[in-house]
Design a protein around this motif. Structure first.
Motif, PDB file in Angstrom:
ATOM      1  N   LEU A 269      -4.120  17.237  -4.935  1.00 47.50           N
ATOM      2  CA  LEU A 269      -3.941  18.118  -6.094  1.00 47.50           C
ATOM      3  C   LEU A 269      -4.180  19.581  -5.755  1.00 47.50           C
ATOM      4  CD1 LEU A 269      -5.720  15.926  -8.788  1.00 47.50           C
ATOM      5  CD2 LEU A 269      -3.273  16.098  -8.306  1.00 47.50           C
ATOM      6  N   GLY A 270      -4.729  19.843  -4.592  1.00 46.80           N
ATOM      7  CA  GLY A 270      -5.037  21.199  -4.164  1.00 46.80           C
ATOM      8  C   GLY A 270      -6.513  21.351  -3.881  1.00 46.80           C
ATOM      9  N   ILE A 271      -6.860  22.444  -3.168  1.00 48.70           N
ATOM     10  CA  ILE A 271      -8.225  22.730  -2.766  1.00 48.70           C
ATOM     11  C   ILE A 271      -8.809  21.459  -2.118  1.00 48.70           C
ATOM     12  CG2 ILE A 271     -10.428  23.756  -3.414  1.00 48.70           C
ATOM     13  CD1 ILE A 271      -8.056  25.589  -4.121  1.00 48.70           C
ATOM     14  N   SER A 272      -9.799  20.841  -2.701  1.00 47.99           N
ATOM     15  CA  SER A 272     -10.382  19.606  -2.146  1.00 47.99           C
ATOM     16  C   SER A 272     -10.246  18.443  -3.119  1.00 47.99           C
ATOM     17  CB  SER A 272     -11.862  19.830  -1.810  1.00 47.99           C
ATOM     18  OG  SER A 272     -12.568  20.153  -2.994  1.00 47.99           O
ATOM     19  N   SER A 273      -9.250  18.509  -3.975  1.00 48.47           N
ATOM     20  CA  SER A 273      -9.083  17.504  -5.017  1.00 48.47           C
ATOM     21  C   SER A 273      -7.938  16.537  -4.700  1.00 48.47           C
ATOM     22  CB  SER A 273      -8.814  18.198  -6.352  1.00 48.47           C
ATOM     23  OG  SER A 273      -8.774  17.260  -7.392  1.00 48.47           O
ATOM     24  N   PHE A 274      -8.228  15.245  -4.880  1.00 47.92           N
ATOM     25  CA  PHE A 274      -7.236  14.198  -4.666  1.00 47.92           C
ATOM     26  C   PHE A 274      -7.170  13.293  -5.888  1.00 47.92           C
ATOM     27  CE2 PHE A 274      -8.396  15.510  -0.461  1.00 47.92           C
ATOM     28  CZ  PHE A 274      -7.204  15.438   0.254  1.00 47.92           C
ATOM     29  N   LYS A 275      -6.009  12.661  -6.054  1.00 50.64           N
ATOM     30  CA  LYS A 275      -5.841  11.668  -7.123  1.00 50.64           C
ATOM     31  C   LYS A 275      -5.420  10.359  -6.474  1.00 50.64           C
ATOM     32  CE  LYS A 275      -2.309  11.989 -10.001  1.00 50.64           C
ATOM     33  NZ  LYS A 275      -1.444  12.330 -11.140  1.00 50.64           N
ATOM     34  N   LEU A 276      -6.163   9.294  -6.780  1.00 56.07           N
ATOM     35  CA  LEU A 276      -5.842   7.955  -6.314  1.00 56.07           C
ATOM     36  C   LEU A 276      -5.439   7.129  -7.521  1.00 56.07           C
ATOM     37  CD1 LEU A 276      -8.433   9.053  -4.542  1.00 56.07           C
ATOM     38  CD2 LEU A 276      -8.105   6.841  -3.469  1.00 56.07           C
ATOM     39  N   GLU A 277      -4.245   6.567  -7.466  1.00 56.32           N
ATOM     40  CA  GLU A 277      -3.732   5.784  -8.591  1.00 56.32           C
ATOM     41  C   GLU A 277      -3.492   4.341  -8.167  1.00 56.32           C
ATOM     42  OE1 GLU A 277      -0.663   7.886 -11.129  1.00 56.32           O
ATOM     43  OE2 GLU A 277      -0.562   9.061  -9.279  1.00 56.32           O
ATOM     44  N   THR A 278      -4.001   3.417  -8.954  1.00 55.83           N
ATOM     45  CA  THR A 278      -3.673   2.006  -8.803  1.00 55.83           C
ATOM     46  C   THR A 278      -2.924   1.607 -10.065  1.00 55.83           C
ATOM     47  OG1 THR A 278      -5.662   1.137  -9.865  1.00 55.83           O
ATOM     48  CG2 THR A 278      -5.817   1.634  -7.505  1.00 55.83           C
ATOM     49  N   LYS A 279      -2.523   0.364 -10.162  1.00 57.24           N
ATOM     50  CA  LYS A 279      -1.823  -0.060 -11.371  1.00 57.24           C
ATOM     51  C   LYS A 279      -2.738  -0.089 -12.587  1.00 57.24           C
ATOM     52  CE  LYS A 279      -2.357  -4.958 -10.532  1.00 57.24           C
ATOM     53  NZ  LYS A 279      -1.719  -6.259 -10.552  1.00 57.24           N
ATOM     54  N   ASP A 280      -4.074  -0.137 -12.353  1.00 56.79           N
ATOM     55  CA  ASP A 280      -5.026  -0.250 -13.454  1.00 56.79           C
ATOM     56  C   ASP A 280      -5.844   1.002 -13.749  1.00 56.79           C
ATOM     57  OD1 ASP A 280      -4.366  -2.971 -13.855  1.00 56.79           O
ATOM     58  OD2 ASP A 280      -5.685  -3.529 -12.199  1.00 56.79           O
ATOM     59  N   ALA A 281      -5.924   1.927 -12.782  1.00 57.42           N
ATOM     60  CA  ALA A 281      -6.831   3.065 -12.964  1.00 57.42           C
ATOM     61  C   ALA A 281      -6.396   4.274 -12.149  1.00 57.42           C
ATOM     62  CB  ALA A 281      -8.239   2.671 -12.580  1.00 57.42           C
ATOM     63  N   VAL A 282      -6.923   5.432 -12.562  1.00 57.37           N
ATOM     64  CA  VAL A 282      -6.698   6.695 -11.854  1.00 57.37           C
ATOM     65  C   VAL A 282      -8.051   7.330 -11.579  1.00 57.37           C
ATOM     66  CG1 VAL A 282      -5.658   8.992 -11.978  1.00 57.37           C
ATOM     67  CG2 VAL A 282      -4.474   7.040 -13.000  1.00 57.37           C
TER      68      VAL A 282
ATOM     69  N   PRO B   2     -25.347   9.898  -6.236  1.00 52.86           N
ATOM     70  CA  PRO B   2     -25.173   8.752  -5.356  1.00 52.86           C
ATOM     71  C   PRO B   2     -25.394   7.424  -6.080  1.00 52.86           C
ATOM     72  CG  PRO B   2     -26.626  10.383  -4.354  1.00 52.86           C
ATOM     73  CD  PRO B   2     -26.393  10.798  -5.776  1.00 52.86           C
ATOM     74  N   GLY B   3     -24.720   6.407  -5.602  1.00 53.86           N
ATOM     75  CA  GLY B   3     -24.890   5.069  -6.161  1.00 53.86           C
ATOM     76  C   GLY B   3     -23.646   4.234  -5.941  1.00 53.86           C
ATOM     77  N   GLU B   4     -23.651   3.034  -6.477  1.00 55.73           N
ATOM     78  CA  GLU B   4     -22.500   2.146  -6.427  1.00 55.73           C
ATOM     79  C   GLU B   4     -21.983   1.965  -7.830  1.00 55.73           C
ATOM     80  OE1 GLU B   4     -22.851  -1.502  -4.262  1.00 55.73           O
ATOM     81  OE2 GLU B   4     -24.273  -0.600  -2.850  1.00 55.73           O
ATOM     82  N   PHE B   5     -20.690   2.123  -7.991  1.00 57.27           N
ATOM     83  CA  PHE B   5     -20.063   2.054  -9.306  1.00 57.27           C
ATOM     84  C   PHE B   5     -18.786   1.240  -9.216  1.00 57.27           C
ATOM     85  CE2 PHE B   5     -22.232   6.039  -8.648  1.00 57.27           C
ATOM     86  CZ  PHE B   5     -23.023   6.174  -9.769  1.00 57.27           C
ATOM     87  N   GLU B   6     -18.399   0.627 -10.302  1.00 59.28           N
ATOM     88  CA  GLU B   6     -17.117  -0.061 -10.361  1.00 59.28           C
ATOM     89  C   GLU B   6     -16.546   0.076 -11.763  1.00 59.28           C
ATOM     90  OE1 GLU B   6     -15.071  -4.419  -9.823  1.00 59.28           O
ATOM     91  OE2 GLU B   6     -16.974  -4.044  -8.823  1.00 59.28           O
ATOM     92  N   LEU B   7     -15.311   0.470 -11.818  1.00 59.87           N
ATOM     93  CA  LEU B   7     -14.606   0.605 -13.086  1.00 59.87           C
ATOM     94  C   LEU B   7     -13.147   0.279 -12.853  1.00 59.87           C
ATOM     95  CD1 LEU B   7     -14.845   1.606 -16.100  1.00 59.87           C
ATOM     96  CD2 LEU B   7     -14.020   3.785 -15.244  1.00 59.87           C
ATOM     97  N   LYS B   8     -12.624  -0.645 -13.609  1.00 60.06           N
ATOM     98  CA  LYS B   8     -11.215  -1.033 -13.525  1.00 60.06           C
ATOM     99  C   LYS B   8     -10.778  -1.381 -12.099  1.00 60.06           C
ATOM    100  CE  LYS B   8      -9.663   1.403 -17.611  1.00 60.06           C
ATOM    101  NZ  LYS B   8      -8.621   2.245 -18.175  1.00 60.06           N
ATOM    102  N   GLY B   9     -11.630  -2.057 -11.377  1.00 61.79           N
ATOM    103  CA  GLY B   9     -11.278  -2.514 -10.025  1.00 61.79           C
ATOM    104  C   GLY B   9     -11.422  -1.477  -8.927  1.00 61.79           C
ATOM    105  N   ILE B  10     -11.880  -0.290  -9.268  1.00 59.27           N
ATOM    106  CA  ILE B  10     -12.112   0.741  -8.245  1.00 59.27           C
ATOM    107  C   ILE B  10     -13.601   0.806  -7.972  1.00 59.27           C
ATOM    108  CG2 ILE B  10     -12.012   3.203  -7.713  1.00 59.27           C
ATOM    109  CD1 ILE B  10      -9.466   3.404  -9.247  1.00 59.27           C
TER     110      ILE B  10
END
Length: 75
Positions: A6-19, A67-75
């Motif tokens: 997306l520019g600078i240090s920003s990225f977008k990762l898209e799956t079928k269920d989440a962004v 910091p930590g471990e997280f999960e949302l919509k399979g990510i």
């Protein structure tokens, strides 16, 4: 999965269920304002106004800014 810079240090990762967007940047550092919709936002530098501009994200994303471990919509 689809990965976009997306520019600078920003990225977008898209799956079928989440962004996921990383380090949304402030409009003060780019001629083109950042616009993205996401389910998850990762801030790697908490308190940094340049790389932690969550207001640039549409919707109500889950924000990870420590910091930590997280999960949302399979990510």
């Amino acid at each position: 999965m689809h990965l976009s810079w997306l520019g600078i240090s920003s990225f977008k990762l898209e799956t079928k269920d989440a962004v996921l967007v990383t380090d949304p940047f402030s409009p003060k550092v780019s001629k083109k304002p950042m616009r993205a919709k996401a389910d998850l936002v990762v801030i790697s530098r908490f308190g940094d106004p340049v790389h932690g501009h969550v207001d640039a994200i549409q919707g109500e994303p889950f924000v990870i800014d420590h910091p930590g471990e997280f999960e949302l919509k399979g990510i």
